[in-house]
Design a protein around this motif. Structure first.
Motif, short mmCIF file in Angstrom:
data_model
loop_
_atom_site.label_atom_id
_atom_site.label_comp_id
_atom_site.label_asym_id
_atom_site.label_seq_id
_atom_site.Cartn_x
_atom_site.Cartn_y
_atom_site.Cartn_z
N LYS A 1 -11.96 -10.65 70.56
CA LYS A 1 -13.01 -10.84 71.50
C LYS A 1 -13.04 -10.50 73.13
O LYS A 1 -14.50 -11.07 73.97
CB LYS A 1 -11.91 -12.49 71.96
CG LYS A 1 -12.65 -13.27 71.34
CD LYS A 1 -11.91 -14.20 71.27
CE LYS A 1 -11.96 -15.01 69.78
NZ LYS A 1 -10.41 -15.74 69.82
N HIS A 2 -12.64 -9.37 73.87
CA HIS A 2 -12.44 -8.38 74.61
C HIS A 2 -12.98 -7.52 74.83
O HIS A 2 -13.53 -6.34 75.78
CB HIS A 2 -11.26 -8.55 75.59
CG HIS A 2 -10.31 -10.07 76.20
ND1 HIS A 2 -9.91 -10.30 75.24
CD2 HIS A 2 -10.72 -9.86 77.44
CE1 HIS A 2 -9.06 -11.66 76.46
NE2 HIS A 2 -9.96 -11.24 77.48
N GLY A 3 -13.88 -6.93 73.52
CA GLY A 3 -14.91 -6.21 73.21
C GLY A 3 -14.33 -4.90 72.99
O GLY A 3 -14.54 -3.66 73.18
N VAL A 4 -13.06 -5.20 72.61
CA VAL A 4 -11.68 -4.28 72.57
C VAL A 4 -12.56 -3.34 70.54
O VAL A 4 -12.54 -4.38 70.17
CB VAL A 4 -10.61 -4.31 72.37
CG1 VAL A 4 -9.72 -2.94 72.03
CG2 VAL A 4 -9.65 -4.80 73.59
N ASN A 5 -12.70 -2.72 70.18
CA ASN A 5 -13.09 -1.91 69.11
C ASN A 5 -11.79 -1.37 68.71
O ASN A 5 -11.84 -0.39 68.74
CB ASN A 5 -14.21 -0.50 69.52
CG ASN A 5 -14.12 -0.54 67.93
OD1 ASN A 5 -14.11 -0.05 66.94
ND2 ASN A 5 -15.26 1.00 68.03
N LEU B 1 -7.57 -4.18 77.68
CA LEU B 1 -7.57 -5.62 78.72
C LEU B 1 -8.27 -5.41 80.22
O LEU B 1 -9.14 -6.00 80.01
CB LEU B 1 -6.74 -6.77 78.86
CG LEU B 1 -5.91 -7.60 76.42
CD1 LEU B 1 -4.80 -8.09 77.63
CD2 LEU B 1 -7.55 -8.21 76.69
N SER B 2 -7.71 -4.61 80.16
CA SER B 2 -8.18 -4.32 82.35
C SER B 2 -9.11 -3.82 81.68
O SER B 2 -10.36 -4.95 82.98
CB SER B 2 -6.82 -3.94 82.97
OG SER B 2 -7.09 -3.00 84.04
N SER B 3 -9.48 -2.75 81.82
CA SER B 3 -10.91 -2.09 81.32
C SER B 3 -11.39 -3.02 81.20
O SER B 3 -12.91 -2.75 80.75
CB SER B 3 -10.97 -0.73 80.37
OG SER B 3 -9.69 -0.69 79.42
N SER B 4 -11.57 -3.27 80.13
CA SER B 4 -12.36 -4.63 79.29
C SER B 4 -13.76 -4.87 80.12
O SER B 4 -15.05 -5.57 80.45
CB SER B 4 -12.08 -5.33 78.48
OG SER B 4 -11.44 -6.51 79.09
#
Ligand code: AMP
Length: 306
Positions: free
Chosen positions: A63-67, A34-37
């Motif tokens: 939704k946060h761009g985490v694959n 989450l933080s690095s997103s």
């Protein structure tokens, strides 16, 4: 630049002097991703959960761009569960429960599409699993950052030593640095730990900031004095996510840029502690982050004529 995050995705139950939660989403890799997103459009995750893990939480990460291609779901098993209780000073905590469940037999499979990642963040996990990830990367990433904790120092010392010798940056807290080095002075501890392998060491000191060491230099990032601290869970991981996220975004692994990265990591961690669990870092705006980083600059900037 592409980033790979490995670590626990978990259920946590947290108790602080301000309240108590039931099982909520937690885990080192959750906080790191989450933080690095906030710095990278895509964050590649490798982790494992049980069939009990809510689909809505996986969708929240997406939704946060985490694959989540590398997120294994073991339908008939239970997710990792951790429970902790903070003391009144909020700086120290007791671990009440650690149920490894799916993590006990975790075999980290790296999808082909992750193979060219330039940056690898090894969040808190068994050191043997962290090492397997390094060994399974066909090309060594430009930078490997590792986090760990006293739990592994107690039960997997030899494995931990092997994995530490393979990474570029180690990120631990002051208590763990003392345990690892058997030195009280953090300067002596840093020298001993860097002799174990990592060229760079980050020592997190909770509300007293963080130190960044290489063989020749040391840099200090403060923690922002906050009016309200509700829950420090995940602050270390959120810090690591901000650190690696900023480095992956800028593509610069110089010590000079790492100084900026630990300020961004500290800024992200300062948000994390303001609410329970991941709540605060799930909904941050770019403006809030920029203003928070400016607060850090203002906090330490002064002029003097000597
Ligand atoms: P932190 O407060 O930064 O130390 O991280 C807390 C997070 O670490 C929690 O969300 C836990 O789920 C996770 N955690 C605690 N113990 C372990 C462990 N032994 N292995 C992996 N993750 C853990």
């Amino acid at each position: 630049m592409s980033l790979l995050v490995v670590g626990s995705v978990a259920f946590d139950a947290i108790e602080t002097p301000f309240g108590k939660t039931d099982k909520i989403i937690g885990g080192a890799a959750t906080y790191i991703s989450l933080s690095s997103s906030y710095f990278n459009k895509k964050v590649n995750l490798v982790a494992v959960v049980g069939g009990d893990f809510p689909k809505t939480d996986i969708e929240m990460l997406q939704k946060h761009g985490v694959n989540t291609e590398g997120l294994q779901i073991k339908e008939n098993e239970k997710s990792f569960f951790w429970s902790g209780k903070y003391h009144n000073d909020m700086n120290s905590r007791d671990t009440l429960i650690t149920e490894l469940n799916v993590l006990g037999s975790f075999d980290p499979i790296i999808p082909e599409s992750y193979q060219n990642c330039d940056y690898l963040m090894l969040g808190n996990l068994a050191p043997s699993v962290q090492r397997t990830v390094i060994e399974r990367m066909k090309k060594r990433p430009k930078l490997i950052v590792m986090d760990t904790m006293n739990f592994w120092m107690d039960i997997a010392w030899d494995d931990l030593m092997k994995t530490i010798s393979m990474v570029d940056v180690l990120s631990i807290n002051d208590e763990e640095a003392r345990l690892l080095s058997k030195e009280y002075s953090l300067v002596k501890a840093a020298k001993k730990i860097m002799a174990m392998g990592p060229k760079i060491l980050i020592i997190k000191k909770g509300e007293h900031g963080a130190l960044l060491f290489n063989q020749k230099q040391v840099f200090f990032a403060p923690a922002l004095p906050l009016e309200e601290v509700f829950d420090p869970t995940g602050a270390g991981d959120t810090f690591a996510g901000g650190f690696i996220g900023y480095i992956a975004k800028t593509g610069d692994i110089s010590f000079q840029n790492m100084k900026r990265a630990i300020i961004y990591g500290s800024a992200m961690a300062s948000f994390c502690v303001e609410k329970f669990g991941t709540e605060r870092i799930m909904n941050l705006s770019e403006k809030e982050l920029d203003e928070r980083v400016q607060d850090f600059v203002d906090l330490v900037q002064f002029e003097v004529n000597i």
